[in-house]
Design an enzyme around this catalytic site. Sequence first.
Site, PDB file in Angstrom:
ATOM      1  N   ASP A  70       0.640   2.527   3.760  1.00  0.00           N
ATOM      2  CA  ASP A  70      -0.195   3.425   3.276  1.00  0.00           C
ATOM      3  C   ASP A  70       0.678   4.770   3.238  1.00  0.00           C
ATOM      4  OD1 ASP A  70      -2.315   4.916   2.398  1.00  0.00           O
ATOM      5  OD2 ASP A  70      -3.372   4.921   4.411  1.00  0.00           O
ATOM      6  N   HIS A  81      -5.821  -1.046   5.474  1.00  0.00           N
ATOM      7  CA  HIS A  81      -5.664  -0.315   6.481  1.00  0.00           C
ATOM      8  C   HIS A  81      -6.623  -0.273   7.711  1.00  0.00           C
ATOM      9  CE1 HIS A  81      -8.415   2.453   4.072  1.00  0.00           C
ATOM     10  NE2 HIS A  81      -7.012   2.814   3.143  1.00  0.00           N
ATOM     11  N   HIS A 114       1.693   5.154  -1.907  1.00  0.00           N
ATOM     12  CA  HIS A 114       1.248   6.169  -3.078  1.00  0.00           C
ATOM     13  C   HIS A 114       2.477   6.735  -3.412  1.00  0.00           C
ATOM     14  CE1 HIS A 114      -2.993   6.002  -1.900  1.00  0.00           C
ATOM     15  NE2 HIS A 114      -2.589   5.716  -0.518  1.00  0.00           N
ATOM     16  N   LEU A 115       2.511   6.553  -4.808  1.00  0.00           N
ATOM     17  CA  LEU A 115       3.894   7.214  -5.504  1.00  0.00           C
ATOM     18  C   LEU A 115       3.545   8.706  -6.082  1.00  0.00           C
ATOM     19  CD1 LEU A 115       5.629   3.841  -7.136  1.00  0.00           C
ATOM     20  CD2 LEU A 115       6.127   5.238  -5.232  1.00  0.00           C
ATOM     21  N   ASP A 149      -8.625   2.829  -3.857  1.00  0.00           N
ATOM     22  CA  ASP A 149      -8.049   3.369  -2.672  1.00  0.00           C
ATOM     23  C   ASP A 149      -8.212   5.034  -2.504  1.00  0.00           C
ATOM     24  OD1 ASP A 149      -6.873   3.338  -0.138  1.00  0.00           O
ATOM     25  OD2 ASP A 149      -5.244   4.172  -1.299  1.00  0.00           O
ATOM     26  N   HIS A 152       0.688  -1.289   0.152  1.00  0.00           N
ATOM     27  CA  HIS A 152       0.023   0.111  -0.044  1.00  0.00           C
ATOM     28  C   HIS A 152       0.758   1.163  -0.018  1.00  0.00           C
ATOM     29  CE1 HIS A 152      -4.161   1.795   1.061  1.00  0.00           C
ATOM     30  NE2 HIS A 152      -3.490   2.659   0.685  1.00  0.00           N
ATOM     31  N   HIS A 191       2.772  14.099   1.397  1.00  0.00           N
ATOM     32  CA  HIS A 191       2.234  15.438   0.854  1.00  0.00           C
ATOM     33  C   HIS A 191       3.215  16.619   1.150  1.00  0.00           C
ATOM     34  CE1 HIS A 191      -1.878  14.106   0.635  1.00  0.00           C
ATOM     35  NE2 HIS A 191      -1.555  13.436   1.687  1.00  0.00           N
TER      36      HIS A 191
END
Lengths: 184, 329, 428
Positions: free
Chosen positions: C309, C236, C66-67, C156, C64, C313
Site C-alpha cells: 500500500d 490491506h 500508488h504511483l 481503492d 498494492h 505523500h
Amino acid sequence: MPNPYVDKQVVMDRRAIVRALRRIAQEVIERNSGLEGVALVGIRTRGVDIAKRLRDVLEKDEGTAPPLGELDITLYRDDAPSRGLPEVRPTTMPFDVEGKAIVLVDDVLYTGRTVRAAIDALMDFGRPRSIQLAVLVDRGHRELPIAADYVGRVVQTRADESVRVRIDARDGEERVVLRAPGER
Amino acid sequence: MQAEPRTAESRDDERERAPFPHKHLLGIEGLTRRHVETILDTAEAMRGISDRRIKKVQTLRGRMVVNAFFENSTRTRISFEVAEKRLSADSVNIQVSGSAMAKGETLLDTLRNIEAMRPDMVVLRHWCSGAPHFLAHHLQSNVINAGDGNHEHPTQALLDAITIRRAKGRLDGLDVAICGDIAHSRVARSNAHLLRLFGSRVRVSGPGTMMPRGAAEALGVRVCRSLAEAVEGVDVVMMLRIQKERMGADMYPSDREYARQFGLTREVLRHAKRDAIVMHPGPMNRGLEIAPDVADGDRSVILDQVENGVAIRMAVLYLLSGASEVPAE
Amino acid sequence: MRIEMRNGRLIDPARGMDEPRDLFLADGRIAADAPPGRLERSLRAERTIDAKGKWVVPGLVDMHVHLREPGEEYKETIETGLRAAAAGGFAAVASMPNTQPPNDARSVTEHVLRRAAAVRGARCLPIAAITIGREGKHLTEFGELLEAGAVGFSDDGTCVADAGLFRRALEYARSFDTLILQHAQEPRLTVGALAHEGPRATRLGLAGWPSVAEELIVARDLLLAAYTDARLHIQHVSSAGTVDLLRAAKAKGVRVTAEVTPHHLWLTDEAIETYDTNAKVNPPLREEHDRGALREALRDGTIDCIATDHAPHSVLEKVIEFDRAAFGVVGLETALPLGLALVRDRVLTPLRLIETMSTAPARALRVPGGRLAVGDPADVTIVDPERPFRIDPSSFVSMGRNTPFGGYEVPGRAVATVVGGDIVFELA
C-alpha cells in the site's frame, strides 16, 4: 568548583538576639509614640520569623500586638534566579495597608534589592503613611540607596562571605553566623 | 562565581525551587502529582494579586505571549489574557476564524507567522487533537495547550482541581462523577487524568452514543450506565456541556429527552453526598445538562471555577517562564 | 542479456524449492536451472553473478501501490515509483487507479502503461477502477480495460459500499474471470475517523475507526463472493475479526485472497501516541492482538500476500495537524527488509516470505512471474539476507519520505532486481 561555605564566626548568640529585639521594639514604640496605626510586615521566610518574634516582644511591652503581614517578594524580584525558578508562596496582608505605619522586617540587610522589591509589593496593596525598615543584621554592601531604621547589629563582612540567621523553630539553634568559603 | 549568590544570599539558597521541569504544558498526562501540586500552590499565591490595589506584578515584563485561537472560546482566551496582563507580559492575539481554515490556512502557515514575532510563549486553542504537540515540535517557544480537539484541556482541569481542593480541603480519596458527552470532552479527559494522580475515584456517565470505546481502560474510570448510579455517594459532580450539534448527528434524540434522562436535577443530586459540590466548565445550557436551580444553588461552585481560572493560568505562565531564564537586569 | 547466477540459494515457492542452485536467463526467460556447477557448458553468459550467500528468488510482486501519476506528480511519478520498486526488489507492482483522472478508462490505462514502458524499473500492472470516477455509481468497461492491459479492478481508497453495485461488479467480473479488489471500509461507520477505535484513540481524543467498519464489509463481500462464485481480494486486512472471517470463508471454499501491509504486521496504534502523522494510515494501525492475528494468518495462509500500500505523500500532506494529514506510508523500499526481519524473528520461513511477496500475488492477479521454472519470465530478485542497515528515508528512491520505520535496524535487502532479463537495479 568553589569550596563549600563553612561557619566562620558566631556574630550573635541567643542572648544577643533577644537583646537586639527588645531594643528594636523600644525604638519602634518611641518613634511611633506607641503602636497606634503600626503594622508589621515580614519578608518571607526568615523576615517573617523575626517579625513574629518582634510582635511578641511588642505585645509584652505594650499589652497589644500590632497586626502582622507576610510578604512573598518572588514576583517582584529583579534578579535572575541562580538555578530553577523560585517557588511563589502566598502573601497575606490581614489588614488595610492604607494610612498605616508599616514596619518592614527582614533578617539580613545586604544589597537592598530585596527591600526594594518588598516596598514595591507593599505599594501595590495601598498607600501606607510610612514604611520603616527593621533588620536583625546589617552586613553592608548596599547596591541601592536603602538604609534600615532599626538594626539589631552591624556586621563588617567581605563580599564573598555570607550571614545566616538561625532560629530554634527552623534550625534547632539560635544564633547569627558569619560564613565563608572553607579552606581546601 | 561564588557558591552562594551575591544577592539575598540567605534567602536564595534556602528557598525551595519550584519543582516544575517542563517546557510545555501539553496535557495533564505526563505530569506527576507533585507537579500538579506545584501549579496549585503557585496559583494560591497568585490569587491574592487580583485583590490588590494594583492588580499587576512585573514578573513577565518584556515577555511576549501569543494567544493563538483556532476555535472560538471567549472565556478561555479572556482568562489567559487577564493572567498575562496581571504578570505584565505583552500579549498578541491571533484569531483564526473558520473561513481562513476553509481557505486552507494550516497550522504550519500560522506557525511561521507566529515564529516571526519571536514569542516566548504560545497559548494554543485548536480543534485538532495533538495540535499543541505539533507546535511544540516545531517552535522554540513554550507551548500551553488551551484545549486541543477532544484530547486535553489541562488548565481547565487544574482550575477544577484548585476549586475542589478549596471546597473539600483535599484532592485525594474523593469520589467524582463526570457526566455528559465524554466522547467529545477534553475536560473529562484532563480531569480524569488529574484526579487519578491523586488517587481519587472517577466515574463517568452519559448517553451510550457519547461514551467512547475503552473509556475505563483509557482513562482509569468506572463507566456508569445511569446518571443516578454515577452520582451515588460522590463528593463532586462535574457536568459537561452538551453541544447541540450532536443532536443533528443522532447522538441524542431531543433536548427534552436529554434533560430528562441525563440532566442534573435536584432529585438526582440527592444521590450524592450531602456536601457534594456541583461543577460545570461552562458555558452552561441551563435546563439541558443542568437544571437552573442546581446551577445557581448553594452546592454550585461554578463561579469559583471561573475566578480560579486566572490564578491557574498565571501560575502556569510563571512556572513555564522558568524554562527560558529570566533575563538578568 | 544472458545472465548466469551461480552459487545462490534458490527459493521458488511455486515448486516448493529452497536449495542451492544455479540459474540461467536468456531472451527474457528462465532458460535453465541446475544444481551448483551443473549448468550445461554450452550456455554462454554475458554476465555472471556470484550469488554465494544470497537468495535467488522470483522477482517480487507488490499488488498494492500508488504511483500517483497522472495527477499528483509532486508526490511520486511512474518513473520514480517503478525505480523505487526495483530498488526494493520488486519486479512488478500493481498500480491503484485513484489518480487524477482516475484509471477508469482505456485511455488512462494505456497512458500509464506507455509511461511505464519507458522506465527501467519494475513492471507496472494497472488496476482499473470498478466504478466510473470511483464514485460507486456505475461500473467501468471491464472488458475494454482488460484489453488495454488492466489486471484487476478496485476503487481503492474508497469502498464500494453499495451492496447491489458490488454484487454486480462481482458478477460482471466473472465474465472475464478477473479479480475484484475491495477496500473494505463501511463509510458510514468511519465518518471523520482518524485512528483505531479503542482505548488509545479515546485517550488521545481522536475520532475512532472501528474494526467492525472493515469486518462488516468483508463479511458481506465474502457472502456475495460465495453467492456469485466470483474471485474476491480483500485489500490491506487490519483486524483480527477480518482474519476470522477469511479463515471461515476459505474453509468453505470461497474464492478469496487477502493481503496485509508491512506496517500492519509491525506496528500497533502505539505508533500514533505522539500524533506522528507518518503512522496515520487507512485502515488504521490496530491493537496487539490484531497484529498477532495478522502475523499468524500470514503464516498459515489465511492471508495470502504482503502488499505495501505504498502511498507517497509530500510534506504538504504530512507536516500538518494529525486531523488534516493524509493517510498512508511509503513501503516499496522497506517491505523486503521488514519481511526479512519477520524471517529473523521466526514468524515466516524464507520460503513462505517469498511466497507471500511474489508467488501468491502473481497468482492472485493471474500475471506471469512469481516462479522460476524454465520458461517463466526472467524476473528475478537477488536478496542478501545478511546485509544489515538502518532505514533512512532520505536515501529512498521514492519521492515519498513518509514512513514510520525510519531508524529501524533491518537484517538485509535486495541487491539486484532483474526484469525480463534486464538488470534494472543492482546495489553497488
